[in-house]
Write an enzyme that holds these catalytic residues in place. Structure first.
Site, short mmCIF file in Angstrom:
data_model
loop_
_atom_site.label_atom_id
_atom_site.label_comp_id
_atom_site.label_asym_id
_atom_site.label_seq_id
_atom_site.Cartn_x
_atom_site.Cartn_y
_atom_site.Cartn_z
N SER A 99 1.10 -1.07 0.13
CA SER A 99 0.18 -0.04 -0.32
C SER A 99 0.87 1.48 0.14
CB SER A 99 -0.81 0.32 2.00
OG SER A 99 -2.78 -0.25 0.74
N GLY A 138 -5.66 11.81 -2.42
CA GLY A 138 -7.43 12.27 -1.47
C GLY A 138 -8.00 11.99 -1.98
N ASN A 251 -6.08 3.97 -11.98
CA ASN A 251 -5.71 2.42 -12.77
C ASN A 251 -4.29 1.78 -12.71
OD1 ASN A 251 -7.83 2.38 -14.25
ND2 ASN A 251 -7.00 3.73 -15.69
N GLY A 350 -4.72 -24.71 12.39
CA GLY A 350 -5.52 -24.54 13.66
C GLY A 350 -5.81 -23.86 14.24
N GLU A 374 -9.58 1.12 -3.48
CA GLU A 374 -9.07 1.21 -4.70
C GLU A 374 -10.56 0.80 -5.90
OE1 GLU A 374 -6.16 2.24 -6.41
OE2 GLU A 374 -5.20 2.05 -4.09
P1 TGC Z 1 -17.47 7.90 -15.05
O1 TGC Z 1 -19.04 8.96 -15.68
O2 TGC Z 1 -17.59 6.95 -15.35
O3 TGC Z 1 -15.95 8.35 -15.37
C1 TGC Z 1 -15.26 9.74 -15.22
C2 TGC Z 1 -14.84 9.98 -15.75
O4 TGC Z 1 -13.37 9.00 -15.39
C3 TGC Z 1 -13.10 8.34 -16.88
N1 TGC Z 1 -13.27 7.54 -16.29
C4 TGC Z 1 -11.33 6.72 -16.45
N2 TGC Z 1 -10.36 6.97 -17.11
C5 TGC Z 1 -9.37 6.63 -16.51
N3 TGC Z 1 -9.43 5.03 -15.80
C6 TGC Z 1 -10.10 4.42 -15.88
N4 TGC Z 1 -10.39 3.54 -14.97
C7 TGC Z 1 -11.74 4.96 -15.86
N5 TGC Z 1 -12.87 5.35 -15.44
C8 TGC Z 1 -13.21 6.77 -15.63
C9 TGC Z 1 -14.20 8.61 -17.93
O5 TGC Z 1 -13.95 7.92 -19.45
C10 TGC Z 1 -14.80 10.10 -17.81
O6 TGC Z 1 -14.10 10.64 -18.26
P2 TGC Z 1 -14.33 12.09 -19.51
O7 TGC Z 1 -13.04 12.63 -19.87
O8 TGC Z 1 -15.77 11.62 -19.61
O9 TGC Z 1 -15.12 12.80 -18.35
O10 TGC Z 1 -18.07 8.09 -14.00
P3 TGC Z 1 -18.91 7.59 -12.79
O11 TGC Z 1 -18.70 8.70 -12.21
O12 TGC Z 1 -19.78 7.21 -13.09
O13 TGC Z 1 -17.89 6.58 -12.00
C11 TGC Z 1 -17.55 5.67 -12.63
C12 TGC Z 1 -16.89 4.32 -11.55
C13 TGC Z 1 -18.06 4.39 -9.80
C14 TGC Z 1 -16.12 3.08 -11.89
C15 TGC Z 1 -15.86 5.28 -10.70
O14 TGC Z 1 -16.27 6.47 -9.64
C16 TGC Z 1 -14.99 4.38 -9.71
O15 TGC Z 1 -13.83 3.85 -10.16
N6 TGC Z 1 -15.17 4.35 -8.63
C17 TGC Z 1 -14.24 3.56 -7.79
C18 TGC Z 1 -13.79 4.72 -6.56
C19 TGC Z 1 -12.79 4.29 -6.29
O16 TGC Z 1 -11.90 3.69 -6.39
N7 TGC Z 1 -11.92 4.59 -5.08
C20 TGC Z 1 -10.41 4.54 -4.86
C21 TGC Z 1 -9.39 6.38 -4.05
S1 TGC Z 1 -8.17 5.81 -3.95
C22 TGC Z 1 -8.18 4.28 -2.83
O17 TGC Z 1 -8.66 3.91 -2.39
C23 TGC Z 1 -6.44 4.54 -2.66
S2 TGC Z 1 -6.15 2.97 -1.61
C24 TGC Z 1 -4.68 3.40 -0.89
C25 TGC Z 1 -4.00 2.02 -0.99
O18 TGC Z 1 -3.34 1.10 -1.61
O19 TGC Z 1 -3.15 1.82 0.22
P1 FAD Z 2 -18.82 2.89 -0.11
O1 FAD Z 2 -19.14 3.58 -1.20
O2 FAD Z 2 -19.89 3.83 0.57
O3 FAD Z 2 -20.23 1.52 0.08
C1 FAD Z 2 -21.12 1.09 0.62
C2 FAD Z 2 -20.58 -0.95 0.23
O4 FAD Z 2 -22.12 -0.17 -0.41
C3 FAD Z 2 -20.10 -1.23 -0.05
O5 FAD Z 2 -20.17 -2.14 -0.89
C4 FAD Z 2 -19.90 -1.04 -2.72
O6 FAD Z 2 -19.63 -1.57 -2.96
C5 FAD Z 2 -21.36 -0.37 -2.26
N1 FAD Z 2 -21.93 0.11 -2.91
C6 FAD Z 2 -21.58 1.30 -3.44
N2 FAD Z 2 -22.16 1.71 -4.62
C7 FAD Z 2 -22.74 1.28 -5.30
C8 FAD Z 2 -23.85 0.58 -6.50
N3 FAD Z 2 -23.35 1.83 -6.73
N4 FAD Z 2 -23.85 -0.76 -6.76
C9 FAD Z 2 -23.56 -1.75 -5.70
N5 FAD Z 2 -22.99 -1.96 -4.71
C10 FAD Z 2 -22.35 -0.29 -4.24
N6 FAD Z 2 -9.19 6.29 0.47
C11 FAD Z 2 -8.02 7.49 -0.86
O7 FAD Z 2 -8.60 8.15 -1.49
N7 FAD Z 2 -6.98 7.43 -0.77
C12 FAD Z 2 -6.45 6.33 0.03
O8 FAD Z 2 -4.67 6.40 0.09
C13 FAD Z 2 -7.22 5.87 0.63
N8 FAD Z 2 -6.73 4.35 1.75
C14 FAD Z 2 -7.75 4.21 2.15
C15 FAD Z 2 -6.83 2.92 2.86
C16 FAD Z 2 -7.42 1.71 3.24
C17 FAD Z 2 -7.13 1.36 4.91
C18 FAD Z 2 -9.18 1.89 3.25
C19 FAD Z 2 -10.04 0.81 3.80
C20 FAD Z 2 -9.49 2.46 2.32
C21 FAD Z 2 -8.66 3.22 1.81
N9 FAD Z 2 -9.33 4.38 0.85
C22 FAD Z 2 -8.51 5.34 0.37
C23 FAD Z 2 -10.48 4.66 0.64
C24 FAD Z 2 -11.71 3.58 -0.50
O9 FAD Z 2 -11.32 3.99 -1.63
C25 FAD Z 2 -12.76 3.12 0.39
O10 FAD Z 2 -13.17 3.24 1.74
C26 FAD Z 2 -13.64 2.70 -0.78
O11 FAD Z 2 -13.67 3.44 -2.07
C27 FAD Z 2 -15.28 2.73 -0.50
O12 FAD Z 2 -15.48 3.70 -0.47
P2 FAD Z 2 -16.38 3.74 1.25
O13 FAD Z 2 -15.60 2.73 2.66
O14 FAD Z 2 -17.10 5.00 1.27
O15 FAD Z 2 -17.46 2.05 1.04
#
Ligand code: TGC
Ligand code: FAD
Length: 395
Positions: A99, A138, A251, A350, A374
């Protein structure tokens, strides 16, 4: 290409033989580092919820894994599979370590590398590649995780084109949040979502660590609050507007996870295998019981399949042919696989399986976070659902 000459229980299909000499060298170098530097301590770090990140970061920098897939600015410019095998070995030690490397290299550095000005790249990237400076990313907010498009954090420009920005809002669950020298913060603006570089110590920025985690305990997770934080005009990343910015960096980090989880799964499987060969019950090693063998074989099959998935996606990426949907395939499949392997491995150990003396429950607990961050498994299912049906089912 070399042919498998012997049966290696840790890689029965000899998938490792499909790697180049250079990729194998990177894999073995990172593995050696984790064996010497991480494994002796990781159980304690996890148990106490502390990890010496500041100390480890320069060591990871010297190892060459921080931003290793980026070109220039002190980064190694390695290929996708080389980066993948490094993630695999890091996460075999602990998901928290991978991570750290993912957030530093694939989220923070990659965002600056792809969308920053030349000045921003020069200012941050060499120090981050060396592990002297730490970054975070963030995107998530307390009320918006899976749906970042609705984020509330906002930046408003004061005083025209070259005026300062004022940033207000908060970000939640931010890995490295309280230790970061620079936060890449995504915020709504009049023009759409934009990325901002917020330096440690900027007035109005506060970071508070999340406590009580039962997962990723060897990783710092924080909330960042922005109370009318004034940022200079050049704090914005000039190269991107819109959610495409953060999602394209995601990605890269998701790609690291689909490799990393192969390492966590392999570590659980090999721990169970070793244990089963030495643990005697009913006067024989438990590895001699058919039920244990079935569990071990299932684990081994799943680890090897996940490895092949990762390698296929890695080669596609090297050809420039990997689409976000391929990455979702790997993230969804390989995290799920790793969790199942970890849970099954736990049963083989176990009661010993619940302690930090063995890695399996630590991995299983960590993988619960990896399943969620992610993009949750549900979100990746919907991305793939849309890819195969043409119907979007998020809203
Ligand atoms: P949508 O309308 O589909 O897309 C908006 C714009 O983004 C483009 N796009 C992408 N571009 C590059 N790569 C991708 N994977 C892309 N997915 C979408 C898309 O083409 C569009 O571009 P434009 O130029 O036409 O505006 O967006 P939506 O609002 O309908 O959402 C789609 C969805 C649900 C798939 C997206 O919001 C999503 O992936 N949600 C999950 C959020 C997420 O992954 N959060 C992670 C936070 S960071 C984290 O967790 C770090 S963990 C840290 C660690 O490793 O410790
Ligand atoms: P929610 O989005 O509230 O989802 C709750 C539940 O509802 C999930 O099961 C989800 O799959 C489901 N759900 C939501 N929408 C739908 C739908 N349309 N259809 C069906 N099911 C749905 N974020 C950052 O930006 N930067 C970081 O560095 C980062 N680090 C992290 C480190 C840790 C240890 C953890 C636990 C999280 C971290 N995150 C970070 C945040 C992480 O990306 C979010 O927790 C994740 O994207 C899910 O968001 P949420 O927890 O608000 O859950």
């Amino acid at each position: 290409m070399t042919k498998p000459t012997r049966i290696d229980p840790a890689d029965l299909l000899a998938v490792g033989d499909l790697l180049s000499d250079e990729e194998r060298l990177i894999r073995d170098t990172v593995r050696r580092f984790t064996e010497e530097r991480i494994r002796p301590h990781i159980g304690d770090w996890f148990e106490h919820g502390t990890v010496p990140v500041r100390e480890l970061a320069p060591e990871l920098g010297a190892l060459g894994v921080l931003g290793m897939h980026l070109d220039g600015y002190g980064c190694a410019g390695a290929g996708a599979v080389a980066y993948g095998v490094a993630c695999m070995e890091l996460e075999a030690a602990d998901s928290g370590l991978r991570s750290f490397v993912s957030v530093q290299g694939s989220l923070a550095m990659r965002s600056i590398h792809a969308y920053g000005s030349e000045e921003q790249k020069q200012r941050w990237l060499p120090g981050m590649a060396a592990g002297e400076l730490i970054g975070c990313f963030g995107l998530t907010e307390p009320d918006f995780g899976s749906d970042p498009a609705n984020m509330r954090t906002r930046a408003v420009r004061k005083g025209g084109e070259r005026g300062d920005w004022v940033l207000s809002g908060s970000k939640m669950w931010i890995t490295n949040g309280s230790i970061a020298d620079v936060a890449v913060v995504w915020a709504q603006t009049e023009e759409g979502v934009r990325g901002f570089l917020v330096e440690r110590g900027t007035p109005g920025l506060t970071a508070t660590d999340v406590h009580g985690k039962l997962s990723l305990r060897a990783s710092v997770t924080s909330e960042l609050a922005f109370d009318e934080v004034v940022l200079p005009a050049d704090a914005v990343l000039p190269g991107v507007t819109g959610l495409r910015g953060p999602l394209s960096s995601l990605n890269e980090a998701r790609y690291g996870i689909l490799w990393g989880t192969v390492g966590a799964a392999r570590d659980c499987y090999t721990a169970a295998l070793d244990y089963a060969k030495s643990r005697i019950q009913f006067d024989r090693p438990i590895a001699g019981f058919q039920l244990t063998q079935q569990k071990l074989v299932e684990m081994m099959l799943e680890v090897e399949k996940a490895y092949l998935v990762a390698l296929r996606i890695g080669r596609l990426k090297e050809e420039g042919a990997a689409r976000p949907q391929h990455i979702s395939f790997g993230k969804l499949n390989n995290v799920r696989t790793a969790l199942e392997v970890a849970r099954s491995a736990r049963t083989v150990l176990g009661a010993n399986g619940i302690t930090t003396e063995y890695p399996v429950l630590r991995h299983a607990n960590n993988l619960e976070s990896v399943l969620t961050y992610e993009g949750t498994s549900e979100i990746h299912t919907l991305i793939l659902g849309e890819a195969i049906t043409g119907e979007s089912a998020y809203r």
